[in-house]
Design a protein around this motif. Sequence first.
Motif, PDB file in Angstrom:
ATOM      1  N   MET A  52      -4.122 -14.221   0.763  1.00 58.15           N
ATOM      2  CA  MET A  52      -2.929 -13.400   0.661  1.00 58.15           C
ATOM      3  C   MET A  52      -3.235 -12.163  -0.195  1.00 58.15           C
ATOM      4  SD  MET A  52       0.031 -12.255  -0.939  1.00 58.15           S
ATOM      5  CE  MET A  52       0.279 -13.161  -2.424  1.00 58.15           C
ATOM      6  N   ARG A  53      -2.848 -10.975   0.311  1.00 55.39           N
ATOM      7  CA  ARG A  53      -3.050  -9.710  -0.404  1.00 55.39           C
ATOM      8  C   ARG A  53      -1.708  -9.013  -0.494  1.00 55.39           C
ATOM      9  NH1 ARG A  53      -4.249  -4.453   1.045  1.00 55.39           N
ATOM     10  NH2 ARG A  53      -4.270  -5.089   3.238  1.00 55.39           N
ATOM     11  N   GLY A  64       6.541   3.992  -2.494  1.00 52.45           N
ATOM     12  CA  GLY A  64       6.223   2.580  -2.720  1.00 52.45           C
ATOM     13  C   GLY A  64       7.424   1.685  -2.794  1.00 52.45           C
ATOM     14  N   GLY A  65       8.418   1.913  -1.954  1.00 57.82           N
ATOM     15  CA  GLY A  65       9.654   1.122  -1.996  1.00 57.82           C
ATOM     16  C   GLY A  65       9.600  -0.171  -1.200  1.00 57.82           C
ATOM     17  N   THR A  66       8.440  -0.493  -0.617  1.00 55.23           N
ATOM     18  CA  THR A  66       8.336  -1.721   0.187  1.00 55.23           C
ATOM     19  C   THR A  66       7.155  -2.531  -0.309  1.00 55.23           C
ATOM     20  OG1 THR A  66       9.259  -0.620   2.138  1.00 55.23           O
ATOM     21  CG2 THR A  66       8.059  -2.674   2.496  1.00 55.23           C
ATOM     22  N   THR A  67       7.362  -3.800  -0.487  1.00 59.25           N
ATOM     23  CA  THR A  67       6.288  -4.735  -0.863  1.00 59.25           C
ATOM     24  C   THR A  67       5.756  -5.396   0.403  1.00 59.25           C
ATOM     25  OG1 THR A  67       7.335  -5.155  -3.001  1.00 59.25           O
ATOM     26  CG2 THR A  67       5.715  -6.743  -2.238  1.00 59.25           C
ATOM     27  N   VAL A  68       4.425  -5.357   0.558  1.00 54.95           N
ATOM     28  CA  VAL A  68       3.761  -5.924   1.736  1.00 54.95           C
ATOM     29  C   VAL A  68       2.970  -7.145   1.290  1.00 54.95           C
ATOM     30  CG1 VAL A  68       2.166  -5.548   3.622  1.00 54.95           C
ATOM     31  CG2 VAL A  68       3.624  -3.672   2.837  1.00 54.95           C
ATOM     32  N   LEU A  69       3.281  -8.294   1.878  1.00 56.96           N
ATOM     33  CA  LEU A  69       2.552  -9.543   1.620  1.00 56.96           C
ATOM     34  C   LEU A  69       1.753  -9.873   2.873  1.00 56.96           C
ATOM     35  CD1 LEU A  69       5.447 -11.611  -0.034  1.00 56.96           C
ATOM     36  CD2 LEU A  69       3.771 -10.140  -1.146  1.00 56.96           C
ATOM     37  N   ASP A  70       0.439  -9.636   2.808  1.00 56.40           N
ATOM     38  CA  ASP A  70      -0.453  -9.819   3.961  1.00 56.40           C
ATOM     39  C   ASP A  70      -1.126 -11.187   3.845  1.00 56.40           C
ATOM     40  OD1 ASP A  70      -2.007  -9.611   6.140  1.00 56.40           O
ATOM     41  OD2 ASP A  70      -3.217  -7.907   5.449  1.00 56.40           O
ATOM     42  N   HIS A  71      -0.843 -12.096   4.816  1.00 59.27           N
ATOM     43  CA  HIS A  71      -1.399 -13.448   4.839  1.00 59.27           C
ATOM     44  C   HIS A  71      -2.387 -13.556   5.997  1.00 59.27           C
ATOM     45  CE1 HIS A  71       2.245 -14.068   2.451  1.00 59.27           C
ATOM     46  NE2 HIS A  71       1.696 -15.199   1.999  1.00 59.27           N
ATOM     47  N   THR A  72      -3.567 -14.104   5.686  1.00 60.28           N
ATOM     48  CA  THR A  72      -4.598 -14.353   6.692  1.00 60.28           C
ATOM     49  C   THR A  72      -4.967 -15.829   6.646  1.00 60.28           C
ATOM     50  OG1 THR A  72      -5.466 -12.118   6.434  1.00 60.28           O
ATOM     51  CG2 THR A  72      -6.877 -13.728   7.545  1.00 60.28           C
ATOM     52  N   VAL A  73      -5.045 -16.467   7.836  1.00 59.26           N
ATOM     53  CA  VAL A  73      -5.338 -17.898   7.953  1.00 59.26           C
ATOM     54  C   VAL A  73      -6.587 -18.062   8.802  1.00 59.26           C
ATOM     55  CG1 VAL A  73      -4.520 -20.166   8.718  1.00 59.26           C
ATOM     56  CG2 VAL A  73      -2.913 -18.522   7.736  1.00 59.26           C
ATOM     57  N   VAL A 124      11.514 -16.671  -2.075  1.00 58.39           N
ATOM     58  CA  VAL A 124      11.921 -17.847  -2.849  1.00 58.39           C
ATOM     59  C   VAL A 124      10.725 -18.761  -3.024  1.00 58.39           C
ATOM     60  CG1 VAL A 124      13.439 -19.862  -2.910  1.00 58.39           C
ATOM     61  CG2 VAL A 124      14.283 -17.689  -2.006  1.00 58.39           C
ATOM     62  N   GLY A 125      10.422 -19.080  -4.267  1.00 58.11           N
ATOM     63  CA  GLY A 125       9.277 -19.929  -4.558  1.00 58.11           C
ATOM     64  C   GLY A 125       8.019 -19.163  -4.866  1.00 58.11           C
ATOM     65  N   GLY A 126       8.046 -17.832  -4.770  1.00 57.14           N
ATOM     66  CA  GLY A 126       6.871 -17.033  -5.071  1.00 57.14           C
ATOM     67  C   GLY A 126       6.339 -16.351  -3.838  1.00 57.14           C
ATOM     68  N   ASN A 127       5.732 -15.195  -4.054  1.00 57.95           N
ATOM     69  CA  ASN A 127       5.206 -14.428  -2.918  1.00 57.95           C
ATOM     70  C   ASN A 127       3.934 -15.033  -2.351  1.00 57.95           C
ATOM     71  OD1 ASN A 127       7.303 -12.646  -3.171  1.00 57.95           O
ATOM     72  ND2 ASN A 127       6.151 -11.156  -4.400  1.00 57.95           N
ATOM     73  N   ARG A 128       3.169 -15.712  -3.186  1.00 53.51           N
ATOM     74  CA  ARG A 128       1.897 -16.250  -2.711  1.00 53.51           C
ATOM     75  C   ARG A 128       2.144 -17.506  -1.884  1.00 53.51           C
ATOM     76  NH1 ARG A 128      -3.244 -15.286  -3.867  1.00 53.51           N
ATOM     77  NH2 ARG A 128      -2.613 -13.822  -5.500  1.00 53.51           N
ATOM     78  N   ARG A 129       1.558 -17.511  -0.697  1.00 55.28           N
ATOM     79  CA  ARG A 129       1.700 -18.637   0.218  1.00 55.28           C
ATOM     80  C   ARG A 129       0.315 -19.111   0.663  1.00 55.28           C
ATOM     81  NH1 ARG A 129       5.881 -19.101  -1.597  1.00 55.28           N
ATOM     82  NH2 ARG A 129       7.940 -19.065  -0.646  1.00 55.28           N
TER      83      ARG A 129
END
Length: 753
Positions: free
Chosen positions: A642-643, A651-660, A747-752
């Motif tokens: 996750m990045r 910078g008004g948007t937060t991007v959570l990039d998940h790679t599996v 909810v529960g944190g951004n890191r997945r």
Amino acid sequence: MANGESAPTTGAAERAPDPVRSELTAVVVYARGAVCTRRATVALPVPGGAPGDPSGNASGNPSAGGTVQVRVGGLPPTLNAGSLRGSVRSGPPGLRVADVRVDVTATLRRGEQAPGLRLDLEDAEDRLARLRDRRDRLAAEIGEVAGFRAEPPPQRRGDPPRWAPVESILALAGFVDTRLAALHTRLRTTEDELAQAEHDADVLRHRIDEASGALPTDRVEPSAHAVVTLVADGAAPGAEVPNAPGGQEPAWPEQGPAEAELELEYHVPGATWTPSYQLRLDGRSGAATLVLRAGVVQRTGEDWTGVRLGLSTADLLRRTSLPELRSLRIGRSQPAPAGPGWRESPPGLDELFTGYDSARLTEPEPAPGGAIPGGGPAGPPPFGPLAGGYGAAAEATAAVGYGAAPELAEHTAGFGAPPAPGAPPLPPPAPGAPPLPAPAAALPAPAAPRHAARRSVTAAMADTAGAEAARPAPAPELLDYARLVLAGPQEHDGRGTLRAADEDTDAVVAEYRGRAEAAAELPLPAHAVDVRRSAGSFDYRFDTAAPVDVAADGRRHTVPVGDIPVRTAFEYVCVPAQDTAVFGTVLVTNTSAHPLLAGPADVMVDGDFVRTAALPTLAPGQRQAVGLGVAESVQVARRAHMRESTAGLRGGTTVLDHTVEVEVANRLPYPALVEVRERIPTSADKDVRIEEHRAEPRWSDPGAPLDGQEETYVPGARVWRVTLEPGRTATLTGGFEIRLPVGKSVVGGNRRN
């Protein structure tokens, strides 16, 4: 074809013929109970011969238009007498079954005629009783000996102290100790023998309980026979009748006794079945063989040896007749029907017995000494009182006559009829008492006019029509037509009407039926489902491919039914986000023309037993997955990255990039189809966007519940389906982005993971 209840036993003056041996040929086991079919070949007497001669098993003269009675043995004592049916399969033309009844007898065995297990149990119980009596006597003797004490005689006032005999006291104590030691030794020995005797008796009782119901285990052996009445009242249409010229009644051959083959069908309790399967799989080709087996439990009182067995999911005691639909009419109230084929007694039924009552009342009965005191009857008749008295009833009946019977309906409604409304019931007079006096107001004038009688009839018809809408519903026992009998004129109430016959079940037969019904309550095996519940609203019947044997011991016997064509496909399923274990499954498609019931299936892959799985109910053409457990030869590893970054204006948007990344390895000696299940998040917030990355290889949205079950539907599910060759490894990649406004978080944190 006919049926009936138990017939009375043959009297001593008329010797019953020997029963004909019969053979059990077919059995159909239902969800509860079974229907058995027996066949017997009987030799019929020569026309014109003596009754019972020469066959030895039939009585009567079976000439054209005559009857013959045959006793067929071999029936179990647990059968339902009302379900017995009989038919003629082959024999002289025109022969048919006019009546068939059940005759239950009991034979008392004496001495060495009793079964071996029963004799052994009686000997064990006698030994047990003797040992218990010996133990009780030893315990009582020990209590008495332990109570021995040296008591000096009472000392008189003023006498000096007496000398104590120490030697005698010690001798008494030594005697008590020695005696108690010997008694305790005998008691311990007796208790050990008693424990062993109780164990032996329990073992014998267990053997008797587990013995086959067809084997004699009691001193009283019940036996059931079918008394079949055959009638030769005409040949079948188009049949050639030997020795029968045109226009004459058919006659049986005169060369010798004719033979007829009878078939008896009856219902017995104490039988049930559950399906089970054996699934044989070839791991390389995926070919499969599904063998249907049945776990049959029966304690019907007879062993099923070499019978054609049928297995049905139907309920044998449930009514299957079509309902009768009523027509609804507007403008007039319609009384509810009382029941199919049921109606009330016709009006004026009691008047049919007026002559019978008058004859019984006027007939004098002799006193105990032979004289008739007072010239009148010695006592009341045995069938109940009349409303107006015994003596007055005959006089009123003779004076008024049958034409005025409706006027007497409210006064003399028949024996056993209830009194008038508001009047207390009259107790019957004691035996030997004089006749009751007739009330003056209870009897009409002797010369009643005819028009009054007609008015009474009209009024009675009007009352009957008015009570038609409020007629009571029949009792449940009145709807069992097979058990209805006609009450005679000597009955206290309800004479001339049908009533339910009294249950006259022998105590031994009732005990056998209780054992049989208890066998059907045996617990189900693991993964087994009751056939009524798994079949749903439809019923189906399976037939065994070959004759089978099932002992009547109350145990579950596995019976092979046959092979069922199915199509199978191997598949390995894994959800690495939850567990990296890979589960093997086989997709079973029912390609047969009949359904498959739910039950346990023993899965064997390449000849090795894997596990016992639960096979669901499969309709023709339906496909379901059956789990085979964890497959150790297929391995899966999952890595998630996750990045987090910002994007957008200022910078008004937060991007959570998940790679599996999922790595799959096949260690099997043949190709394997692996299904890897992943999930991307979903959101109903309009400010949150979820963008899916391109997967390699491409994954897909199932768009339907997983495994074909509604409860397994997963929103956002993604599935990889890859086929790996033996010894190969594949890497699966995919991912997603979560875009949400700055200042908000998952909810529960951004890191997945």
